[in-house]
Design a protein around this motif. Structure first.
Motif, short mmCIF file in Angstrom:
data_model
loop_
_atom_site.label_atom_id
_atom_site.label_comp_id
_atom_site.label_asym_id
_atom_site.label_seq_id
_atom_site.Cartn_x
_atom_site.Cartn_y
_atom_site.Cartn_z
N ILE B 272 -31.49 -105.80 -73.41
CA ILE B 272 -32.26 -106.33 -72.28
C ILE B 272 -32.90 -107.67 -72.62
O ILE B 272 -33.21 -108.47 -71.73
CB ILE B 272 -33.32 -105.30 -71.79
CG1 ILE B 272 -33.89 -105.71 -70.42
CG2 ILE B 272 -34.43 -105.10 -72.81
CD1 ILE B 272 -32.87 -105.86 -69.31
N SER B 443 -32.09 -99.78 -70.77
CA SER B 443 -33.10 -100.08 -69.76
C SER B 443 -34.44 -100.36 -70.42
O SER B 443 -34.82 -99.70 -71.38
CB SER B 443 -33.24 -98.86 -68.84
OG SER B 443 -34.42 -98.97 -68.07
N CYS B 444 -35.17 -101.34 -69.88
CA CYS B 444 -36.48 -101.64 -70.46
C CYS B 444 -37.54 -100.66 -69.99
O CYS B 444 -38.65 -100.64 -70.51
CB CYS B 444 -36.90 -103.08 -70.15
SG CYS B 444 -37.68 -103.31 -68.54
N GLY B 445 -37.17 -99.87 -68.99
CA GLY B 445 -38.05 -98.79 -68.56
C GLY B 445 -39.10 -99.17 -67.54
O GLY B 445 -39.93 -98.36 -67.16
N LYS B 446 -39.05 -100.41 -67.08
CA LYS B 446 -40.13 -100.87 -66.21
C LYS B 446 -40.03 -100.33 -64.78
O LYS B 446 -41.04 -100.09 -64.15
CB LYS B 446 -40.15 -102.40 -66.17
CG LYS B 446 -41.36 -102.96 -65.46
CD LYS B 446 -41.77 -104.25 -66.10
CE LYS B 446 -42.93 -104.90 -65.36
NZ LYS B 446 -43.41 -106.07 -66.09
N CYS B 447 -38.80 -100.18 -64.28
CA CYS B 447 -38.71 -99.69 -62.90
C CYS B 447 -37.87 -98.41 -62.80
O CYS B 447 -36.93 -98.19 -63.56
CB CYS B 447 -38.20 -100.78 -61.95
SG CYS B 447 -36.54 -101.34 -62.27
N CYS B 450 -33.73 -97.95 -62.12
CA CYS B 450 -32.90 -98.17 -63.30
C CYS B 450 -33.13 -97.08 -64.32
O CYS B 450 -32.19 -96.44 -64.80
CB CYS B 450 -33.21 -99.56 -63.86
SG CYS B 450 -32.55 -99.92 -65.49
N CYS B 490 -34.46 -106.00 -62.03
CA CYS B 490 -33.59 -107.04 -62.59
C CYS B 490 -32.14 -106.59 -62.52
O CYS B 490 -31.83 -105.48 -62.10
CB CYS B 490 -33.99 -107.40 -64.03
SG CYS B 490 -33.28 -106.36 -65.30
N MET B 492 -30.10 -105.69 -64.72
CA MET B 492 -29.63 -104.59 -65.57
C MET B 492 -29.38 -103.36 -64.69
O MET B 492 -28.27 -102.83 -64.64
CB MET B 492 -30.68 -104.28 -66.64
CG MET B 492 -30.34 -103.09 -67.52
SD MET B 492 -29.32 -103.59 -68.91
CE MET B 492 -28.23 -102.19 -69.02
N GLY B 493 -30.43 -102.93 -64.00
CA GLY B 493 -30.27 -101.81 -63.07
C GLY B 493 -29.51 -102.23 -61.82
O GLY B 493 -28.76 -101.46 -61.22
S1 SF4 Z 1 -33.77 -102.87 -63.76
FE1 SF4 Z 1 -34.44 -104.33 -65.30
S2 SF4 Z 1 -36.68 -104.25 -65.10
FE2 SF4 Z 1 -35.94 -102.40 -64.14
S3 SF4 Z 1 -36.00 -100.87 -65.81
FE3 SF4 Z 1 -33.93 -101.73 -65.70
S4 SF4 Z 1 -33.98 -103.30 -67.25
FE4 SF4 Z 1 -36.12 -102.87 -66.77
#
Ligand code: SF4
Ligand SMILES: Cc1cc2nc3c(=O)[nH]c(=O)nc-3n(C[C@H](O)[C@H](O)[C@H](O)COP(=O)(O)O)c2cc1C
Ligand code: FES
Lengths: 161, 513
Positions: B272, B443-447, B450, B490, B492-493
């Motif tokens: 990420i 996943s960065c885990g923020k949302c 995702c 973002c 990624m998801g």
């Molecule tokens: S979509 Fe992007 S911001 Fe959201 S959890 Fe996935 S990596 Fe993180």
């Protein structure tokens, strides 16, 4: 005996403090410090975290959060050698999964584990930038391409020595 | 002495080129170089030409040009030397520049890769290096920005945003300090052009970043380089030191008023962190969690200051644009995809490597004509273009031109230009599952869409693959994809559904087994 252990711990704290202090004026010093600690001392111990935090004037929780976010940072000692096998798509297209299974069987460990004799830590990695010459394997930072099971065995033979 | 160095005199030491690119080293280039040196030649270590199936590719300087031999195994060297390799004789592949693979290409960004010694600033200048920076320093920052706008250069890191427009925003922002950050995280499977550029011609990246600094008024630069590339880290670090020693970085660069310095920061194994805001967080020493936009990094980037974030190839294309003019660059390409792109052929491919050519070449020309089809000799079945978040395309789509808009219209994306080939043994439901599991892992885990969606995706595909309520679960899968596309913070998801949906659409039979 206890004094030895305490001495060792004190030496480590001293070393950590030196590493952190030498880099504290960089912009965004934490990750360079963590890399340097791991390079020098093999892993980042839970006891190192408050020492680094103190030098950088951060909370231990902040430093801990960073250590645990990144896959590179090891929180326990690894093996004498580290073998990472690419499991990403381009290598999958040329048999990386079978190669990974072969390595796990050969060493008797799962990805992320170290053999009981401490010789090798096995891990997976997602792309080594050698996608035209897969399956790709990295041994202690050294890249290998077109790695067949036989070639992997030979690489293991070299590091086991 | 000079005649001997040129290699034409039989009494002198012959000059032989052997790549030190890590891909070439991964198949034995170091041992080959040692044996050739032992045979009495002067060995120059270069980057790789990008014909990776020929590595280790040895080139011998002759009056006709560099004659190639490859792939050369260490144990082949003595025999080749006995057969006249040092005179360009014996079983060669001919003059490298004349090979069809090279002739088909238009090398702009990669013009020096495989030719120069990447550690030699002298070699860099002798091959046209610094011409772009010298031109830029004679121009006002605003004029440099407009030159890049005119070139039509779009970000090569994936999103294809016009580079000049981004620079205009940073130039227009007022701040005590501005930064130029190079995204060298190159996490996408199937991509290795950033690595090859850095290992093969690092001064071009340094020059491109310096031009960017002049154009936007930045004084400090960072290259965020992934830890998986230790050779690239070493080469770039050395090149930066050499550049500093020569006044190409630091104060009063090349005698101008420009002050700019550059630093390498090594990533720590998080995919990420290739996402630009996550990269900035990481550079600041934090967890690589994605930031919500706005504010955009051009206005509030590294440490809240205006920041240019560009991919390696975007920045490395700038010196040529300044040196040869924006019009020359813009004259190449199709539609709104101007200039050249560095395509990367990987996976199950007979002739894998780098193809730099103008946009508009078709997918099939790349895979079949240049790539020679699969390595296994079995029929190709699917190609994934643009990394783990890119679509899987069937051979029926091989007539698609490499063009941002044409790919978008086909439900796909060019991304960083990586093309990964699979033969007919591929199980596309397994690849769709992998896309979700990769997203779940990285996943960065923020949302939530995702973080949770990716895990649900894996479970749903597992049920489909084991035949549990297949129809119902395929509908569920589509709903999940829609939710992730629309609801993720973002790409990624937001883009993980792209490989999944394309697999279902083009290879539906693999989900019905
Ligand atoms: S979509 Fe992007 S911001 Fe959201 S959890 Fe996935 S990596 Fe993180
Ligand atoms: C999950 C994810 C990973 C990314 N990885 C990279 C990367 O490795 N390298 C890169 O240049 N851009 C990557 N990007 C794109 C960047 O966010 C950003 O668009 C790019 O660095 C901007 O530079 P450019 O305009 O020159 O392409 C990624 C984006 C996402 C969403
Ligand atoms: S996918 Fe394995 S090296 Fe890139």
């Amino acid at each position: 005996m206890t004094t030895d252990v305490t001495d060792l711990a004190a030496v480590r704290v001293q070393r950590i403090r030196e590493i952190a202090t030498a880099r504290r004026d960089l912009r965004g010093p934490l990750i360079p410090i963590l890399h340097a600690v791991q390079e020098d001392l093999g892993h980042i111990d839970q006891a190192d975290v408050p020492v680094i935090a103190e030098v950088l004037n951060l909370s231990a929780a902040e430093v801990h959060g960073v250590v645990t976010f990144y896959r590179d940072f090891r929180r326990a000692p690894g093996g004498r050698a580290t073998m990472r096998i690419c499991q990403a798509e381009a290598c999958q297209a040329v048999g990386a999964e079978a190669l990974g299974a072969h390595a796990r069987r050969r060493l008797g460990v799962e990805f992320g584990e170290t053999t009981s004799d401490g010789a090798v830590t096995l891990d997976e990695v997602f792309c080594l930038g050698n996608c035209a010459l897969g399956p790709a394997v990295q041994v202690d930072g050294r890249l290998h391409g077109r790695v067949s099971p036989a070639r992997l065995d030979a690489l293991l033979g070299e590091v086991a020595r | 002495m000079r005649g001997m160095e040129a290699g034409g005199v039989s009494a002198g030491k012959r000059r032989v080129y052997v790549p030190r690119d890590s891909a070439a080293r991964s198949v034995g280039a170091d041992a080959v170089a040692e044996r050739i040196a032992a045979a009495g030649a002067e060995v120059v270590r270069t980057g790789s030409r990008g014909m990776l199936w020929l590595e280790p590719l040895v080139e011998v300087e002759t009056p006709a040009g560099r004659v190639g031999y490859g792939p050369v195994a260490p144990e082949d060297v003595d025999g080749l030397v006995a057969a006249g390799l040092l005179d360009g004789q014996g079983e060669s592949i001919g003059v490298v520049e004349d090979l069809p693979w090279m002739r088909r290409q238009q090398r702009v960004t990669f013009t020096r890769v495989g030719i120069v010694d990447p550690r030699s600033p002298e070699d860099y200048e002798a091959h046209g290096g610094l011409a772009g920076l010298r031109t830029a320093l004679r121009m006002s920052p605003a004029d440099v920005v407009e030159e890049v706008v005119t070139s039509g250069l779009r970000g090569r890191g994936g999103a294809g945003f016009p580079t000049g427009i981004k620079w205009r925003t940073v130039l227009g922002a007022d701040a005590d300090i501005k930064f130029v950050c190079c995204n060298a995280d190159e996490g996408d499977s199937g991509t290795f052009a950033d690595r090859m550029l850095i290992e093969g011609d690092p001064f071009t990246l340094i020059e491109g970043m310096t031009i960017a600094a002049h154009a936007v008024g930045a004084s400090e630069g960072y290259v965020y380089l992934r830890s998986e590339y230790p050779d690239a880290v070493e080469t770039l670090t050395e090149a930066i030191e050499a550049a500093r020693a020569r006044g190409w970085l630091g104060e009063r660069i090349l005698g101008s008023d420009l002050t700019f310095d550059l630093h390498v920061r090594v990533g720590a194994g998080a995919y990420i962190c290739g996402e630009e805001t996550s990269m900035l967080e990481s550079l600041e020493g934090k967890r690589g969690q994605v930031r919500a936009k706005p504010p955009i990094p051009a206005l509030e980037g590294l440490f809240g200051r205006p920041t240019v974030v560009n991919n390696v190839l975007s920045l490395a294309s700038v010196p040529a644009i300044l040196a040869d003019g924006a019009e020359a660059y813009a004259a190449l390409g199709v539609g709104r995809s101007r200039g050249t792109s560095v395509f990367q052929l990987g996976g199950n491919i007979a002739r894998g490597g780098i193809v730099e050519t103008a946009f508009g070449i078709t997918l099939g020309e790349l895979v079949d004509d240049l790539g020679g089809g699969t390595a296994s000799g079995r029929p190709a079945r699917a190609v994934q273009v643009g990394g783990p978040l890119g679509a899987y395309l069937p051979v029926e789509k091989f007539d698609l031109p490499m063009d941002y808009e044409a790919f978008a219209a086909a439900g796909a994306m060019l991304g960083h230009g990586g093309i990964v080939v699979f033969d007919d043994t591929v199980d596309m439901a397994a690849m769709a599952r992998f896309a979700f599991s990769f997203c779940a892992e990285e996943s960065c885990g923020k949302c939530t869409p995702c973080r949770v969606g990716a895990v649900r995706g894996v479970e749903t595909i597992d049920r489909i693959r084991t035949g549990q309520e297949r129809e119902k679960n395929l509908v569920l899968l589509e709903d999940l994809c829609e939710l992730m596309t629309d609801g993720s913070l973002c790409a990624m998801g937001g883009l993980t559904p792209m490989p999944v949906r394309s697999a279902v659409r083009h290879f539906g039979e693999d989900f019905a087994k």
